[in-house]
Design a protein around this motif. Structure first.
Motif, short mmCIF file in Angstrom:
data_model
loop_
_atom_site.label_atom_id
_atom_site.label_comp_id
_atom_site.label_asym_id
_atom_site.label_seq_id
_atom_site.Cartn_x
_atom_site.Cartn_y
_atom_site.Cartn_z
N PRO A 1 0.85 -1.19 0.00
CA PRO A 1 0.00 0.00 0.00
C PRO A 1 0.89 1.24 0.00
CG PRO A 1 0.10 -0.96 2.19
CD PRO A 1 0.82 -1.91 1.28
N THR A 2 0.44 2.29 -0.68
CA THR A 2 1.24 3.51 -0.74
C THR A 2 0.43 4.65 -1.33
OG1 THR A 2 3.36 4.45 -1.45
CG2 THR A 2 2.19 3.08 -3.05
N ASP A 3 0.86 5.87 -1.00
CA ASP A 3 0.30 7.05 -1.65
C ASP A 3 1.35 7.67 -2.57
OD1 ASP A 3 2.04 7.98 0.29
OD2 ASP A 3 0.73 9.60 0.98
N ARG A 4 2.43 6.97 -2.82
CA ARG A 4 3.48 7.44 -3.74
C ARG A 4 3.70 6.40 -4.84
NH1 ARG A 4 8.68 7.29 0.49
NH2 ARG A 4 7.72 5.88 2.01
N ALA A 5 2.62 6.19 -5.58
CA ALA A 5 2.61 5.16 -6.62
C ALA A 5 3.72 5.34 -7.66
CB ALA A 5 1.25 5.12 -7.29
N PRO A 6 3.98 6.55 -8.16
CA PRO A 6 5.00 6.67 -9.20
C PRO A 6 6.36 6.11 -8.78
CG PRO A 6 3.69 8.67 -9.11
CD PRO A 6 3.30 7.84 -7.92
N GLU A 7 6.73 6.32 -7.52
CA GLU A 7 8.02 5.82 -7.06
C GLU A 7 8.06 4.30 -7.01
OE1 GLU A 7 9.43 7.85 -3.45
OE2 GLU A 7 7.92 9.38 -3.83
N VAL A 8 6.98 3.70 -6.50
CA VAL A 8 6.93 2.25 -6.39
C VAL A 8 6.85 1.60 -7.76
CG1 VAL A 8 5.47 0.32 -5.61
CG2 VAL A 8 5.94 2.24 -4.06
N VAL A 9 5.96 2.08 -8.61
CA VAL A 9 5.77 1.46 -9.91
C VAL A 9 6.99 1.67 -10.81
CG1 VAL A 9 4.32 1.40 -11.97
CG2 VAL A 9 3.27 1.64 -9.72
N SER A 10 7.61 2.84 -10.73
CA SER A 10 8.82 3.07 -11.53
C SER A 10 9.94 2.12 -11.11
CB SER A 10 9.27 4.52 -11.38
OG SER A 10 8.35 5.41 -11.97
N ALA A 11 10.04 1.85 -9.82
CA ALA A 11 11.05 0.89 -9.36
C ALA A 11 10.80 -0.49 -9.95
CB ALA A 11 11.05 0.83 -7.83
N TRP A 12 9.55 -0.88 -10.03
CA TRP A 12 9.23 -2.19 -10.61
C TRP A 12 9.50 -2.22 -12.11
CZ3 TRP A 12 3.86 -2.90 -7.82
CH2 TRP A 12 4.09 -3.32 -6.49
N LEU A 13 9.01 -1.23 -12.81
CA LEU A 13 9.15 -1.24 -14.27
C LEU A 13 10.60 -1.01 -14.70
CD1 LEU A 13 5.92 0.63 -15.39
CD2 LEU A 13 6.42 -1.80 -15.53
N GLY A 14 11.41 -0.47 -13.81
CA GLY A 14 12.82 -0.29 -14.12
C GLY A 14 13.68 -1.47 -13.76
N ASP A 15 13.09 -2.51 -13.18
CA ASP A 15 13.83 -3.69 -12.75
C ASP A 15 13.64 -4.80 -13.78
OD1 ASP A 15 14.59 -6.16 -11.39
OD2 ASP A 15 14.56 -4.99 -9.53
N SER A 16 14.71 -5.29 -14.33
CA SER A 16 14.62 -6.28 -15.41
C SER A 16 14.05 -7.61 -14.95
CB SER A 16 16.01 -6.52 -16.03
OG SER A 16 16.92 -7.01 -15.05
N ARG A 17 13.96 -7.83 -13.64
CA ARG A 17 13.39 -9.08 -13.14
C ARG A 17 11.86 -9.08 -13.23
NH1 ARG A 17 16.43 -8.84 -7.45
NH2 ARG A 17 15.74 -6.67 -7.78
N VAL A 18 11.25 -7.93 -13.37
CA VAL A 18 9.79 -7.84 -13.53
C VAL A 18 9.47 -8.03 -15.00
CG1 VAL A 18 7.77 -6.35 -13.32
CG2 VAL A 18 9.53 -6.34 -11.53
N ARG A 19 8.77 -9.11 -15.33
CA ARG A 19 8.55 -9.47 -16.73
C ARG A 19 7.10 -9.32 -17.19
NH1 ARG A 19 11.48 -7.62 -18.83
NH2 ARG A 19 10.79 -8.61 -20.74
N LYS A 20 6.22 -9.01 -16.25
CA LYS A 20 4.80 -8.83 -16.61
C LYS A 20 4.23 -7.70 -15.76
CE LYS A 20 0.62 -9.54 -18.16
NZ LYS A 20 0.23 -9.45 -19.57
N PHE A 21 3.46 -6.81 -16.41
CA PHE A 21 2.84 -5.71 -15.70
C PHE A 21 1.38 -5.62 -16.13
CE2 PHE A 21 1.67 -1.15 -15.38
CZ PHE A 21 1.83 -1.01 -14.01
N SER A 22 0.48 -5.52 -15.15
CA SER A 22 -0.95 -5.41 -15.44
C SER A 22 -1.53 -4.24 -14.66
CB SER A 22 -1.68 -6.71 -15.08
OG SER A 22 -3.06 -6.61 -15.36
N PHE A 23 -2.26 -3.39 -15.36
CA PHE A 23 -2.81 -2.17 -14.77
C PHE A 23 -4.29 -2.05 -15.09
CE2 PHE A 23 -3.96 2.34 -15.64
CZ PHE A 23 -3.84 2.86 -14.36
N THR A 24 -5.08 -1.70 -14.10
CA THR A 24 -6.48 -1.32 -14.31
C THR A 24 -6.66 0.08 -13.78
OG1 THR A 24 -7.29 -3.60 -14.13
CG2 THR A 24 -8.88 -1.84 -13.77
#
Length: 493
Positions: free
Chosen positions: A216-239
């Motif tokens: 949980p967080t109110d600073r989504a851009p920081e958390v999501v950018s960390a995930w999308l910038g990590d090569s170990r994350v191979r799938k992303f799903s957003f609603t």
């Protein structure tokens, strides 16, 4: 099952903190929190741990560490855990529904229906887990064989919205786990408590540590950018919204991350001159008012044939006026508050714009006195084509009605949007209804039916309403990679 229940989640922070990483509850790395409010009263429910980028990377580490063993876990075992989660969710349905009402605001009736819907994703994908197929066949030219295998895509990251805090989580979590993928989940800051309850439920169901991590967080851009910038994350799903989806697609492109996007909608609801008007009104109430209209597939634009417009408007207006609005746990309430005051202000802006351009308020319900983010159920008629409400997702209990006499002209208007998620058609002539449905630019169409969603059916849209499908047999495909092996197999000794 001793679920982390409403009394714990709603009244005080968990002793260890609210970030769930590697099977353990912990505080955010820097100790930050953010507030969660009850939209029916505006009162603070409690402060929740606010994950940061360090927590996000710790979650990736935990997921990656768990990935190998889960990938090799027999499909039958993965299926059994999901079946257990389904059973536990059904047993705790009342607790979860009340938690949804508390932080989201929707009426208890809708919250209970959401919990049942959310649980069904665990059951459906428990069954799909054991049906992931491979194939073996002859090369047409002879001399070798084709072996085609399906493997889990790897670490998956999800961002879910506030309007269905349980169902949007399970619709993504269940197929990922069924396919053999570990999960990172960032719930919406308005409704994080339900996601934390789902995490506790899956842990109770026997899910190994590290396979579900909830931040949980109110600073989504920081958390999501960390995930999308990590090569170990191979799938992303957003609603969520189309605007946010476009930004996230750009970020995902940098590492060529596999994406599924379920974005905005602007669904037309079409009533032909031969429609069963009473059935159309019932369908309109389902399609417009489920979840208070805060639903991406909610009917947003009503195109009613001029010859039946008066009857439909009178009956639909009566049904909308009869809606009881109030706090979601009160007896008889079918329309709770909107998620927050900003949502109410946005809806009012669209209504005011339509009225300023010549629309008339044909029906309007009432709202309770006092605090709370309430907006009345409202029907507008004579809505001009240039009104913003026909071009923007209203996301609330307002139904703008326009009329038509020519089918082709109506279809041009219905398709004149960048969105293409859902549509609804009412006609006694099934051939005509199917003809209209096939010409609608939408991923889903309800024919003489106002409810569309089903875990066993593919959910998703076309144009700027998204990429890919969730649910159905297609739902698990998003979490699988195809591997082809050319096997030398001489045909002669």
């Amino acid at each position: 099952m001793n679920l982390v229940g409403i009394d714990t989640l709603a009244k005080a922070p968990l002793a260890e903190g609210d970030v769930f990483v590697g099977g353990r509850w912990r505080a955010a790395e820097d100790g930050r929190t953010f507030p969660v409010y009850d939209p029916a009263t505006g009162e603070l429910i409690r402060e929740v741990s606010a994950a940061g980028p360090g927590d996000a990377l710790a979650a990736v580490e935990a997921a990656q560490a768990a990935a190998g063993e889960w990938r090799e876990t027999p499909a039958r075992r993965r299926s059994e855990i999901l079946h257990t989660a389904f059973t536990l969710m059904r047993e705790q349905a009342d607790t979860l529904a009340r938690l949804i009402v508390l932080e989201n605001g929707k009426a208890y009736r809708d919250a209970a229906a959401e919990v049942g819907y959310a649980a069904e994703f665990f059951r459906w994908f428990a069954e799909e887990a054991v049906r992931i197929g491979s194939s073996f066949g002859d090369a047409p030219g002879g001399g070798y064989r084709h072996v085609v295998r399906r493997h889990p895509v790897g670490v998956t990251a999800f961002v879910t919205p506030w309007n269905f805090p349980a169902a949007m989580a399970t619709r993504k979590i269940a197929p990922a786990l069924a396919a053999g993928c570990p999960v990172l989940l960032k719930p919406a800051p308005d409704t994080p408590l339900t996601a934390l309850a789902v995490a506790a439920l899956l842990a109770e169901a026997g899910l190994p540590d590290g396979l579900l991590n909830v931040l949980p967080t109110d600073r989504a851009p920081e958390v999501v950018s960390a995930w999308l910038g990590d090569s170990r994350v191979r799938k992303f799903s957003f609603t969520g919204s189309t605007a946010t989806g476009k930004v996230l697609l750009e970020q995902a492109a940098a590492n060529v991350v596999n994406v599924t996007m379920e974005l905005g909608g602007n669904a037309p609801f079409i009533v032909c001159e031969d429609a069963d008007i009473d059935a159309a009104v019932r369908g309109a109430m389902d399609a417009k008012m489920r979840g208070g209209g805060e639903v991406c597939i909610a009917a947003n634009r009503f195109y009613v044939h001029a010859s039946v417009a008066a009857e439909f408007t009178e009956k639909f207006g009566a049904a909308m006026t009869a809606v009881r609005t109030g706090p979601g746990l009160e007896d008889g309430v079918t329309l709770g508050p909107m998620v927050n005051q900003a949502a109410v202000d946005g809806i009012r802006s669209l209504v005011d714009d339509a009225v300023a351009r010549g629309a008339k308020v044909a029906a309007r319900g009432t709202v309770p006195e006092g605090p709370g983010a309430f907006h009345p159920a409202t029907v507008l008629t004579d809505v001009p084509d240039d009104a913003r409400i026909l071009h923007e997702e209203v996301f609330g209990p307002v139904a703008p009605i326009t009329t038509f006499t020519d089918e082709n002209e109506m279809l041009d208007r219905a398709n004149a949007t960048v969105h293409g998620l859902a549509s609804y058609v009412y006609s006694r002539d099934i051939g005509r209804a199917l003809r209209i449905a096939e010409r609608l630019e939408a991923g889903m169409v309800g024919l003489n039916r106002g409810l569309l969603s089903d875990p066993a059916a593919p959910f998703g849209g076309v144009k700027q309403s998204g990429l890919g499908r969730e649910g159905g047999r297609e739902g698990i495909e998003a979490f699988l990679e195809t591997q082809y092996i050319a096997l030398d197999w001489p045909t002669t000794a």
